[in-house]
Each structure stands twice: as structure tokens, then as C-alpha cells.
Motif scaffolding. Structure first.
Motif, short mmCIF file in Angstrom:
data_model
loop_
_atom_site.label_atom_id
_atom_site.label_comp_id
_atom_site.label_asym_id
_atom_site.label_seq_id
_atom_site.Cartn_x
_atom_site.Cartn_y
_atom_site.Cartn_z
N GLN A 37 104.59 54.44 3.06
CA GLN A 37 104.48 53.18 2.43
C GLN A 37 103.18 52.45 3.13
N VAL A 38 103.30 51.88 2.73
CA VAL A 38 101.65 50.23 2.81
C VAL A 38 101.57 50.40 3.97
N TRP A 39 100.94 50.85 4.69
CA TRP A 39 100.58 50.09 6.59
C TRP A 39 99.83 49.10 6.56
N GLU A 40 99.99 48.21 7.50
CA GLU A 40 98.62 47.56 8.00
C GLU A 40 98.08 47.51 8.64
N LEU A 41 96.48 48.27 9.38
CA LEU A 41 96.24 48.14 10.55
C LEU A 41 96.14 47.51 11.25
N LYS A 42 96.21 47.64 12.45
CA LYS A 42 96.30 46.56 13.35
C LYS A 42 95.41 46.64 15.29
N ASN A 43 94.10 46.12 15.59
CA ASN A 43 93.09 46.60 16.16
C ASN A 43 93.67 46.75 18.20
N GLU A 44 95.10 46.83 18.26
CA GLU A 44 95.90 47.12 19.80
C GLU A 44 96.22 48.57 19.24
N THR A 45 95.29 48.86 20.76
CA THR A 45 95.93 50.21 20.89
C THR A 45 96.52 50.36 22.08
N LYS A 46 97.18 51.40 22.05
CA LYS A 46 97.47 51.79 23.88
C LYS A 46 97.81 53.67 23.75
N GLU A 47 98.56 53.97 24.97
CA GLU A 47 98.62 55.50 25.13
C GLU A 47 100.05 55.34 25.39
N ILE A 48 100.08 56.75 24.66
CA ILE A 48 101.55 57.04 24.45
C ILE A 48 101.00 59.02 24.94
N GLY A 49 101.74 59.09 25.40
CA GLY A 49 101.97 60.83 25.83
C GLY A 49 100.28 61.65 26.11
N GLY A 50 99.50 60.73 26.74
CA GLY A 50 98.26 61.18 26.52
C GLY A 50 97.39 61.26 25.40
N TYR A 51 97.93 60.55 24.65
CA TYR A 51 97.36 60.28 23.39
C TYR A 51 96.91 59.42 22.96
N SER A 52 95.59 58.28 22.26
CA SER A 52 95.77 57.02 22.56
C SER A 52 95.24 56.74 21.02
N CYS A 53 96.75 55.58 20.94
CA CYS A 53 97.20 55.09 19.19
C CYS A 53 97.12 54.03 19.04
N GLN A 54 96.80 53.65 17.43
CA GLN A 54 96.43 52.31 17.20
C GLN A 54 97.64 52.35 16.62
N GLN A 55 98.47 50.88 16.54
CA GLN A 55 99.34 50.13 15.38
C GLN A 55 98.87 49.62 14.65
N ALA A 56 100.41 50.04 13.47
CA ALA A 56 99.90 49.69 12.52
C ALA A 56 101.90 49.29 11.84
N THR A 57 102.02 48.01 11.36
CA THR A 57 102.75 48.24 10.59
C THR A 57 103.69 47.84 8.81
N THR A 58 104.59 48.12 8.87
CA THR A 58 104.60 48.14 7.35
C THR A 58 106.43 47.19 7.21
N SER A 59 106.92 47.06 5.65
CA SER A 59 108.40 46.60 5.73
C SER A 59 108.71 48.45 5.16
N PHE A 60 109.67 48.37 5.48
CA PHE A 60 110.31 49.49 4.20
C PHE A 60 112.04 49.55 4.45
N ASN A 61 112.36 49.79 3.53
CA ASN A 61 114.17 49.99 3.51
C ASN A 61 114.91 48.44 4.00
N GLY A 62 114.23 47.33 3.89
CA GLY A 62 114.54 46.59 4.46
C GLY A 62 114.40 45.92 6.09
N ARG A 63 113.25 46.39 6.24
CA ARG A 63 113.20 46.23 7.53
C ARG A 63 111.56 46.01 7.91
N ASN A 64 111.41 45.44 8.65
CA ASN A 64 109.75 45.44 9.30
C ASN A 64 109.38 46.77 10.89
N TYR A 65 108.45 47.30 9.95
CA TYR A 65 108.83 48.50 10.76
C TYR A 65 107.06 48.07 12.27
N ILE A 66 107.13 48.29 13.26
CA ILE A 66 105.90 48.14 14.15
C ILE A 66 105.34 50.29 14.60
#
Length: 180
Positions: A37-66
Motif C-alpha cells: 500500500q501507499v502509506w501516509e506517515l503521521k506524527n502521532e505515536t503511542k506505545e503498544i506492548g512495550g514498543y513505541s509505535c507511529q501512526q500511518a494511514t492508507t486506503s486499500f480494498n475500499g477501506r481507509n486503514y489506520i
């Protein structure tokens, strides 16, 4: 049980789509191109399972994913067909939250030997039309479907794997009039 799953071979730009009809022993696969997919990287971050994560968004198969991905692990992968980010996707969902993938942890592998995830030997290659025809037959007439499976030899593979010898067993199904 999981009825459909994918094996990605990103170095070969190849995706294997495996579909199980009634069990993993009557599974079929098709091959196609791996779709990044073609992703758009965002500046928003959060921790998941002890890992620092960054947000990205894309459109794929008729849906908008985060998606939320981490670069703290040495993988560039994601769930289902979602991939193409510079890290491992630990969470992904569509805007309506009808499709949700969440990180649940890792299982340790206790092996000194390298291992590979491959298409099992008993999974048969087919076209999408052939697989759809098998699925329709299963939905329409299970007895006819299993008869076709048996004559193809696929049931013998499953029975051998599970150690079932039907020559030593006799199944007799009787239904009374109240059962419909």
C-alpha cells in the motif's frame, strides 16, 4: 479455524493466498503479486506492548486503514495484506472498526535450527475459479463434495496424517423422523 490465510514473499514480490474449504486438509492456493500500500506517515505515536509505535494511514480494498507500526523490531510486515511500512504493524483497523488487527504478543521459538514457513505439501494449487467451484460444491452438497475429495486422494492424506484407518471403523448414521 482460520479458513483463509496468506504467505508473503516480499523479496520475490509474491503473495500466496491459501483457502481451506472444510478443514486445512482440503486447502487450495493461488499465487499473485504482493500488493504494497501507499502509506501516509503521521506524527502521532503511542506505545503498544512495550514498543513505541507511529501512526500511518492508507486506503486499500475500499477501506481507509489506520495502522500503528514499530521500528524497534527487525521486521517490515503486517497482518493480512497490509504491508509496506518501515517496521512491523502491531495494530491496524479500518475507520469503521469493522476490520481490526491487534498485537497479542509473541511466542518464543526454542530452536537452534532455522525454519521456514511454507505452503504445506497437501495444499493444492488452483485457479480462483476452481477454488470457488469447490467451495460452492461444499456449500451445496457436502456428501458430493467429500466423495469428490475422497476420489482425488486428498482425504487419504488427511487420514494418514491423523492416523485414521477407516478400514477398521464403520460409521452408520441413522436419523429419526424428528431430526430435520
Amino acid at each position: 479455524p482460520i479458513k483463509n490465510f496468506y504467505l508473503r514473499y516480499p523479496n520475490e514480490n509474491r503473495l500466496v493466498d491459501i483457502q481451506c474449504i472444510s478443514s486445512s486438509f482440503d486447502a487450495y492456493y493461488t499465487e499473485g503479486s504482493d500488493l504494497s500500500q501507499v502509506w501516509e506517515l503521521k506524527n502521532e505515536t503511542k506505545e503498544i506492548g512495550g514498543y513505541s509505535c507511529q501512526q500511518a494511514t492508507t486506503s486499500f480494498n475500499g477501506r481507509n486503514y489506520i495502522a500503528w507500526f514499530t521500528t524497534e523490531l527487525p521486521f517490515q510486515a503486517g497482518p493480512w495484506k497490509l504491508n509496506g511500512l518501515p517496521g512491523l504493524i502491531l495494530s491496524a483497523y479500518d475507520e469503521a472498526r469493522e476490520v481490526v488487527f491487534e498485537y497479542a504478543g509473541f511466542d518464543a521459538v526454542d530452536s537452534q535450527e532455522p525454519f521456514f514457513i511454507e505452503v504445506p505439501f497437501y495444499v493444492t494449487k488452483g485457479t480462483k475459479a476452481e477454488i470457488a467451484k469447490m467451495y460452492d460444491l461444499f456449500q451445496d452438497d457436502e456428501a458430493k463434495y467429500f466423495k469428490a475429495l475422497n476420489s482425488s486422494g486428498k482425504l487419504a492424506i488427511a487420514n494418514s496424517y491423523y492416523g485414521i484407518d477407516y478400514s477398521k471403523h464403520n460409521f452408520d448414521f441413522h436419523f429419526d423422523e424428528d431430526y430435520k
